[in-house]
Design a protein around this motif. Structure first.
Motif, PDB file in Angstrom:
ATOM      1  N   GLY A   1     122.697  15.350 -54.458  1.00 17.12           N
ATOM      2  CA  GLY A   1     122.052  16.071 -55.438  1.00 17.12           C
ATOM      3  C   GLY A   1     121.337  17.910 -55.555  1.00 17.12           C
ATOM      4  N   ILE A   2     121.113  17.911 -56.445  1.00 19.70           N
ATOM      5  CA  ILE A   2     120.819  18.882 -56.476  1.00 19.70           C
ATOM      6  C   ILE A   2     119.070  19.733 -56.151  1.00 19.70           C
ATOM      7  CG2 ILE A   2     120.611  18.863 -58.872  1.00 19.70           C
ATOM      8  CD1 ILE A   2     119.945  22.187 -57.272  1.00 19.70           C
ATOM      9  N   ALA A   3     118.733  18.337 -56.248  1.00 23.39           N
ATOM     10  CA  ALA A   3     117.147  17.692 -56.565  1.00 23.39           C
ATOM     11  C   ALA A   3     116.765  17.528 -55.112  1.00 23.39           C
ATOM     12  CB  ALA A   3     116.636  16.392 -56.942  1.00 23.39           C
ATOM     13  N   ALA A   4     117.910  16.562 -54.808  1.00 24.31           N
ATOM     14  CA  ALA A   4     117.341  16.020 -53.409  1.00 24.31           C
ATOM     15  C   ALA A   4     117.333  18.068 -51.934  1.00 24.31           C
ATOM     16  CB  ALA A   4     117.968  15.659 -52.570  1.00 24.31           C
ATOM     17  N   ALA A   5     118.122  18.238 -52.896  1.00 20.74           N
ATOM     18  CA  ALA A   5     118.100  19.556 -52.565  1.00 20.74           C
ATOM     19  C   ALA A   5     117.643  20.847 -52.834  1.00 20.74           C
ATOM     20  CB  ALA A   5     119.674  20.879 -52.705  1.00 20.74           C
ATOM     21  N   SER A   6     116.425  20.982 -53.728  1.00 19.25           N
ATOM     22  CA  SER A   6     115.985  21.847 -53.885  1.00 19.25           C
ATOM     23  C   SER A   6     114.590  21.534 -53.246  1.00 19.25           C
ATOM     24  CB  SER A   6     116.275  21.488 -55.182  1.00 19.25           C
ATOM     25  OG  SER A   6     114.537  22.631 -55.730  1.00 19.25           O
ATOM     26  N   TRP A   7     114.044  20.390 -53.224  1.00 18.88           N
ATOM     27  CA  TRP A   7     112.860  20.293 -52.717  1.00 18.88           C
ATOM     28  C   TRP A   7     112.719  20.033 -50.794  1.00 18.88           C
ATOM     29  CZ3 TRP A   7     108.113  19.908 -54.321  1.00 18.88           C
ATOM     30  CH2 TRP A   7     108.122  19.433 -55.684  1.00 18.88           C
ATOM     31  N   THR A   8     114.098  20.110 -50.166  1.00 23.77           N
ATOM     32  CA  THR A   8     114.905  20.408 -49.228  1.00 23.77           C
ATOM     33  C   THR A   8     114.647  21.776 -48.646  1.00 23.77           C
ATOM     34  OG1 THR A   8     115.988  18.348 -48.810  1.00 23.77           O
ATOM     35  CG2 THR A   8     116.265  19.455 -46.912  1.00 23.77           C
TER      36      THR A   8
END
Length: 780
Positions: free
Chosen positions: A173-180
């Protein structure tokens, strides 16, 4: 011509029939093979108050996903994604025949895949129902894509993609990738970051920007070229972005407040849990506690709790010193663990006693040896101070004065008041509330202690802690505004004259604080109420093993002050308001006199020591007398004197009534000679002696009590030695053991006597007036 029309009609009918069969077949296939829609909430994430992930819980496959909606994602990302992957997404029925035909032709001609031809709907279909990379698998993917378009709208399909597209490893997901990769929420992506994350799912391992920045940059630039081709973004923006390098740190995995995250996850089934934690404060305090780790004894842990006074939102939650440290039982949440609180509850006893009109801030209390049945409390220092005020007893956390007040107020009533206000307390099994509860003979948790101390920040009302933003405030009354204010001032080290007397070396400005140490040095506590916040600290071994030399003032208080300094620096940005420190209308200041505790006229002979006190509702209670005060030894004594000032009987000629306030008799060993009662009472006129004087001079034995059972040492090498003294009576006293004279003393003089023989013992003391006191006890 007729034949041609007839042929066309047959073809049309057959086409209609064919289409009808296709539709029926698709309908049956749809019913027999329903969409396996994914469960977005199969993984869970706990967020700080600003949306930063604190901790993530992976699903059964070990995948971390942070669910979001389209509105929570930067429009730049949506633009880059659609331009690169499927710019006809909002117009096709799930498949793009032109793109599929082109991809199929290129595959046949080049004998390998040149371009994909998959729409976003087809990619979502592959996500929810993976299929082999064969022609048959492609047909199944097309069918699933059509199903998606039949059952879901475009926004729902795009939402599935945003939450389930793989970014490699455990990140989806884009949110997990953005935070990671970027350490920020997806709605704050820049154009360059959006283009980078749009292309990563094509080859997440090969394009990882933290490992292969050059590969990631080339892939990003391909997206930018597509955006330029379709004129989605301006050429100027694209050229500026192309000049930016891809420089990222190592992957960031949310690892803050693990024990709180575990607690909230067990209590909530939501995929996204919004906590009240302040991310900066939590991070700084975890770093602070990590540095403290090496200062703690082996196997010791620590817990810290910080709460906003206005909202009761928990801003920092550290349940252990280190989650991964098994030697220190880091997996045990000491914020919720039930432990002995030591002296932490004393402020509430004094506040409740003030509200009952039993004491004021300078009431005279007695820090002297006491015994109630088999319970013999002692001060932490194993010494006694003698006469102390309420404020001194509270600041110095003296035990005997607290027991004296609880004895009058009532242990059962005190327990009921606290539990009725919502403060969790746990008594030992089959034990009723007793005097020991004020010294730690009860169980509670750091969470409950901080909850209780909200009474001193919220004008006497106890408010429950809030771990999530939803829900309303819940509070109950415990103290009056006046007593809560007075107790907080005492704990801050202030006096009615603002002289700051008796301020200890560790005192911090505007911080009301209290320590506690449980029996056997098992638990060290420190709790503080500041202008904006309430803080609690616990240190000890989670398994309850005693730690020599571990106590509140030495172990927990230094950590509390470091937490306070750190929190205070962030107060203006973090906390909602500052406590209005106005003196309540019910509180006033009065000049009282010891030993009576009352207001007396200037130069009154009964005012032996003047003190300035806070009083509530203009009530000035008299000095509390202990329940076991010997008869005839009360504070206020009425005597009769003649014209020469000698004490006489009331029926003697010219006798004049006189009231004399005497110090409680148990305080005599700590008083100067001039204040002891035999020097304060007038000399007896032997020509007309006062019977009331003889009655008032009751004797009592100190050092052993009637009915005691004492254990002799097993060897005569160390015989039993008791320090004996007497209170009351006249100066000269004679001591008898089992009828034999063993000692002669003067006044309150003490002496040591060695006991050798087993069995029943009878100890008697007699003064010059013939008054006697008796103590019968047994030596085993």
């Amino acid at each position: 011509m007729v034949c041609i029309v007839r042929v066309i009609g047959q073809i049309y009918r057959k086409g209609v029939i064919f289409c009808l069969f296709i539709c029926i077949g698709l309908f049956i296939a749809d019913k027999t093979n329903p969409l396996p829609l994914p469960n977005i909430s199969s993984s869970r994430v706990v967020l700080a108050e600003d949306g930063t992930p604190l901790w993530r819980f992976t699903n059964q496959k070990g995948v971390w996903r942070y669910p979001v909606t389209i509105q929570q994602v930067s429009p730049y990302y949506i633009q880059a994604l659609l331009a690169y992957e499927d710019r006809w997404f909002y117009h096709h029925p799930g498949i793009n025949p032109v793109a599929l035909g082109r991809a199929f032709g290129q595959d046949i001609y080049h004998h390998h895949i040149v371009s994909g031809g998959s729409t976003l709907s087809m990619q979502v279909a592959r996500i929810i129902d993976p299929c082999p990379h064969t022609y048959l698998g492609k047909i199944g993917q097309i069918f699933r894509a059509l199903q998606l378009e039949w059952h879901l709208n475009k926004e729902q399909i795009l939402t599935i993609y945003l939450n389930h597209v793989s970014y490699g490893g455990m990140v989806e997901g884009i949110a997990a990738a953005s935070w990671t990769y970027l350490g920020k929420p997806p709605d704050q992506l820049t154009k360059g970051e959006a283009a980078l994350l749009a292309v990563l799912p094509q080859a997440p391992s090969r394009l990882r920007p933290d490992r292969y920045p050059e590969r990631a940059k080339k892939a990003r630039d391909k997206v930018l070229e597509r955006l330029a081709q379709f004129k989605v973004w301006s050429k100027r923006d694209i050229e500026e972005i192309k000049g930016e390098n891809v420089l990222l740190s190592e992957r960031q995995i949310p690892q803050l407040a693990p024990l709180l995250a575990r607690r909230l996850s067990l209590q909530n089934k939501d995929a996204v849990i919004h906590s009240t934690i302040n991310i900066d404060m939590q991070r700084h305090l975890e770093e602070l506690l990590e540095n403290w780790k090496n200062r703690l004894p082996p196997h010791n842990s620590a817990a810290i709790l910080v709460v906003d006074s206005a909202t009761m939102q928990v801003k920092a939650y550290l349940g252990s010193v280190d989650l991964q440290d098994k030697q220190r039982f880091g997996y045990v949440d000491m914020v919720t663990a039930i432990r002995s609180p030591g002296s932490i509850l004393k402020p509430f006893l004094y506040g409740l006693a003030m509200d009952e009109g039993l004491i004021h801030s300078e009431s005279l209390l007695q820090d002297v040896p006491r015994q109630s049945g088999h319970y013999r409390p002692e001060d932490f220092s194993s010494s006694f101070v003698g006469p102390v005020s309420v404020s001194q007893a509270l600041r110095r956390s003296l035990n005997l004065p607290a027991v004296q007040v609880l004895e009058v107020y009532g242990a059962r009533k005190f327990y009921g008041k606290l539990t009725g206000a919502g403060i969790g307390l746990k008594l030992p099994q089959m034990v009723e509330p007793n005097l020991a509860i004020i010294l730690g003979g009860i169980g509670t948790s750091l969470e409950n202690v901080v909850t209780a101390y909200s009474a001193f920040a919220r004008k006497g009302r106890v408010a429950m802690l809030r771990f999530k933003n939803n829900g309303s405030m819940s509070e109950r009354p415990l103290l009056s505004k006046g007593s809560a204010w007075v107790i907080r001032k005492i704990l801050e080290g202030e006096s009615p004259l603002d002289s700051n007397f008796d301020r200890q070396i560790f005192q911090q400005d505007h911080l009301a604080w209290k320590t506690g140490t449980s029996y056997g040095y098992r638990d060290a506590w420190a709790v503080g109420v500041g202008r904006h916040h309430i803080m609690g600290v616990w240190i000890g071994r989670p398994d309850g093993t005693p730690v020599a030399g571990q106590y509140g003032i030495a172990s927990a208080t230094p950590l509390l002050f470091q937490v306070y300094d750190m929190v205070r620096n962030q107060a203006s940005q973090t906390f909602s308001y500052s406590i209005k420190d106005h003196e309540p209308a019910t509180v006033s200041v009065a000049q009282i006199c010891w030993p009576s505790g009352q207001i007396l006229p200037d130069r009154d002979q009964n005012c032996r020591q003047k003190r300035t006190a806070w009083i509530i509702n203009h009530i000035v209670p008299p000095t509390l007398e202990m329940a076991d005060q010997p008869l005839g030894t009360g504070i206020s004594q009425t005597v009769w004197i003649n014209e020469r000032g000698f004490q006489v009987s009331s029926d003697c000629p010219g006798a004049i009534e006189k009231k004399i306030d005497l110090w409680p008799i148990a305080l005599e060993p700590w008083l100067p000679l001039t204040e002891q009662r035999h020097n304060r009472l007038p000399t007896q006129d032997l020509s007309c002696p006062s019977l009331s004087m003889m009655e008032s001079s009751s004797l009592s034995i100190i050092g052993v009590k009637n009915g005691d059972h004492l254990q002799l040492p097993p060897s005569n090498m160390h015989p039993l030695t008791l320090k004996l003294s007497a209170l009351g009576g006249t100066k000269k006293k004679w001591w008898f053991l089992n009828g034999y004279l063993i000692q002669e003393t003067d006044g309150n003089q003490s002496f040591d006597h060695v006991f050798h023989n087993h069995g029943k013992q009878q100890l008697t003391v007699m003064d010059e007036m013939g008054k006697t006191a008796l103590a019968e006890f047994t030596l085993n």
